[in-house]
Design a protein around this motif. Structure first.
Motif, mmCIF file in Angstrom:
data_model
loop_
_atom_site.group_PDB
_atom_site.id
_atom_site.type_symbol
_atom_site.label_atom_id
_atom_site.label_comp_id
_atom_site.label_asym_id
_atom_site.label_seq_id
_atom_site.Cartn_x
_atom_site.Cartn_y
_atom_site.Cartn_z
ATOM 1 N N UNK A 70 23.325 -18.909 35.460
ATOM 2 C CA UNK A 70 24.377 -18.094 34.834
ATOM 3 C C UNK A 70 25.747 -18.707 35.108
ATOM 4 N N UNK A 71 25.979 -19.131 36.349
ATOM 5 C CA UNK A 71 27.246 -19.762 36.693
ATOM 6 C C UNK A 71 27.476 -21.037 35.899
ATOM 7 N N UNK A 72 26.436 -21.865 35.769
ATOM 8 C CA UNK A 72 26.562 -23.115 35.013
ATOM 9 C C UNK A 72 26.837 -22.826 33.545
ATOM 10 N N UNK A 73 26.134 -21.856 32.983
ATOM 11 C CA UNK A 73 26.316 -21.498 31.575
ATOM 12 C C UNK A 73 27.745 -21.050 31.300
ATOM 13 N N UNK A 74 28.287 -20.209 32.182
ATOM 14 C CA UNK A 74 29.652 -19.722 31.999
ATOM 15 C C UNK A 74 30.668 -20.856 32.170
ATOM 16 N N UNK A 75 30.436 -21.727 33.141
ATOM 17 C CA UNK A 75 31.372 -22.822 33.396
ATOM 18 C C UNK A 75 31.338 -23.862 32.276
ATOM 19 N N UNK A 76 30.147 -24.128 31.743
ATOM 20 C CA UNK A 76 30.003 -25.160 30.710
ATOM 21 C C UNK A 76 30.513 -24.692 29.355
ATOM 22 N N UNK A 77 30.525 -23.389 29.131
ATOM 23 C CA UNK A 77 30.990 -22.805 27.872
ATOM 24 C C UNK A 77 30.260 -23.405 26.672
ATOM 25 N N UNK A 78 28.946 -23.571 26.813
ATOM 26 C CA UNK A 78 28.131 -24.133 25.732
ATOM 27 C C UNK A 78 27.195 -23.097 25.127
ATOM 28 N N UNK A 79 27.364 -21.857 25.486
ATOM 29 C CA UNK A 79 26.497 -20.815 24.950
ATOM 30 C C UNK A 79 25.314 -20.554 25.866
ATOM 31 N N UNK A 80 24.685 -19.398 25.667
ATOM 32 C CA UNK A 80 23.558 -18.998 26.494
ATOM 33 C C UNK A 80 22.246 -19.610 26.040
ATOM 34 N N UNK A 81 21.165 -19.225 26.684
ATOM 35 C CA UNK A 81 19.839 -19.774 26.334
ATOM 36 C C UNK A 81 19.415 -19.398 24.926
ATOM 37 N N UNK A 82 18.844 -20.357 24.213
ATOM 38 C CA UNK A 82 18.393 -20.140 22.844
ATOM 39 C C UNK A 82 16.901 -19.829 22.775
ATOM 40 N N UNK A 83 16.156 -20.249 23.785
ATOM 41 C CA UNK A 83 14.706 -19.974 23.841
ATOM 42 C C UNK A 83 14.358 -19.618 25.282
ATOM 43 N N UNK A 84 14.862 -18.479 25.716
ATOM 44 C CA UNK A 84 14.745 -18.101 27.121
ATOM 45 C C UNK A 84 13.302 -18.031 27.591
ATOM 46 N N UNK A 85 12.384 -17.709 26.682
ATOM 47 C CA UNK A 85 10.979 -17.594 27.078
ATOM 48 C C UNK A 85 10.431 -18.922 27.603
ATOM 49 N N UNK A 86 10.941 -20.048 27.095
ATOM 50 C CA UNK A 86 10.476 -21.344 27.581
ATOM 51 C C UNK A 86 10.902 -21.567 29.028
ATOM 52 N N UNK A 87 12.151 -21.200 29.331
ATOM 53 C CA UNK A 87 12.624 -21.317 30.707
ATOM 54 C C UNK A 87 11.831 -20.408 31.628
ATOM 55 N N UNK A 88 11.522 -19.211 31.163
ATOM 56 C CA UNK A 88 10.744 -18.261 31.966
ATOM 57 C C UNK A 88 9.360 -18.829 32.282
ATOM 58 N N UNK A 89 8.705 -19.378 31.261
ATOM 59 C CA UNK A 89 7.379 -19.978 31.469
ATOM 60 C C UNK A 89 7.472 -21.140 32.451
ATOM 61 N N UNK A 90 8.502 -21.965 32.290
ATOM 62 C CA UNK A 90 8.669 -23.119 33.172
ATOM 63 C C UNK A 90 8.854 -22.710 34.625
ATOM 64 N N UNK A 91 9.693 -21.701 34.868
ATOM 65 C CA UNK A 91 9.943 -21.260 36.244
ATOM 66 C C UNK A 91 8.694 -20.627 36.848
ATOM 67 N N UNK A 92 8.011 -19.776 36.093
ATOM 68 C CA UNK A 92 6.808 -19.102 36.618
ATOM 69 C C UNK A 92 5.731 -20.120 36.974
#
Length: 253
Positions: free
Chosen positions: A123-145
């Motif tokens: 979240x901190x990186x997303x806000x600092x980079x100002x490039x927008x939020x996740x576009x396919x959050x489910x992929x990140x969720x699967x990757x982390x799990x």
């Protein structure tokens, strides 16, 4: 007592031990954040634009690898070795608690740290980079799990290399060296020669960082995601089989 009750009791005991150790808390909570900050300086040395990359998603995938390795792999390997050397694993196993419950109970506190810490950092990186939020959050969720499952099993397997709690830190060094370098955690794979990139795509941690980055860029097709997930499942199966065969429940002689 039920499986769930045993698991909760073991988890509470491990959490108490974790909270009592300021050194462990620093290693699990602070060092990963500091390392992610340091990696920002490293990533600035690469021409990410020429490789078709954006700093924000690259740093988020870097954060995923660092959190999994620093906040989970290293401390959990030490926890398993210490509990083995203290004969705790042997005593628990001799009762009515299932083997898997014993291992999961010991892992609960550090496993719980991973999603919380990754969420805060990303979240901190997303806000600092100002490039927008996740576009396919489910992929990140699967990757982390799947990454948590993979690294937890790898920690259990790594204990085979450690005779004592003192040399557990040495036992994790091969993984701490190879996994980040082959997954794009420290160096984006896109800066490597193409042939090397294709080989590294099938290393254990690479599918995790690929899925997490794609969670922000939205640039991965369903077929590409399926290849990453299958690769992870194959590694999880292999490491689980090896850990089941060689994991020791009592001190090595």
């Amino acid at each position: 007592m039920s499986h769930r009750t045993h698991l909760a009791a073991l988890g509470r005991a491990e959490l108490t031990l974790l909270l009592r150790s300021k050194a462990n808390l620093f290693n699990v909570l602070i060092i990963p954040v500091m390392l992610v900050g340091t990696m920002k300086v490293v990533m600035d040395q690469f021409d990410l634009g020429a490789a078709g990359l954006s700093l924000g998603p690259v740093m988020i995938s870097t954060a995923a690898g660092i959190v999994l390795l620093m906040a989970l792999y290293t401390p959990l390997t030490s926890i398993y070795v210490m509990r083995r050397e203290q004969l705790i694993l042997k005593r628990l196993r001799s009762g009515e608690i299932a083997d898997l419950t014993v291992l999961l109970g010991s892992a609960i506190p550090v496993v719980a740290v991973v999603p919380v810490q990754f969420t805060l950092i990303s979240t901190g990186i997303t806000l600092a980079a100002e490039e927008g939020g996740p576009r396919s959050l489910h992929l990140a969720f699967i990757g982390i799990v799947l990454g948590v499952v993979l690294i937890t099993l790898l920690a259990a397997l790594t204990t085979v290399l450690a005779r004592t709690a003192e040399n557990a830190q040495v036992a994790v060094l091969p993984g701490m060296f190879l996994l980040p370098l082959t997954s794009g955690t420290y160096i984006p794979l896109e800066v490597y020669p193409h042939a090397l990139q294709e080989v590294f795509r099938f290393f254990p941690l690479t599918p995790v960082t690929d899925l997490v980055r794609a969670g922000w860029t939205g640039s991965m097709t369903a077929g590409q995601a399926a290849v990453r997930v299958v690769t992870l499942l194959v590694w999880i199966t292999l490491i689980a089989g090896a850990a089941n065969r060689w994991f020791r429940w009592e001190p090595r002689t």
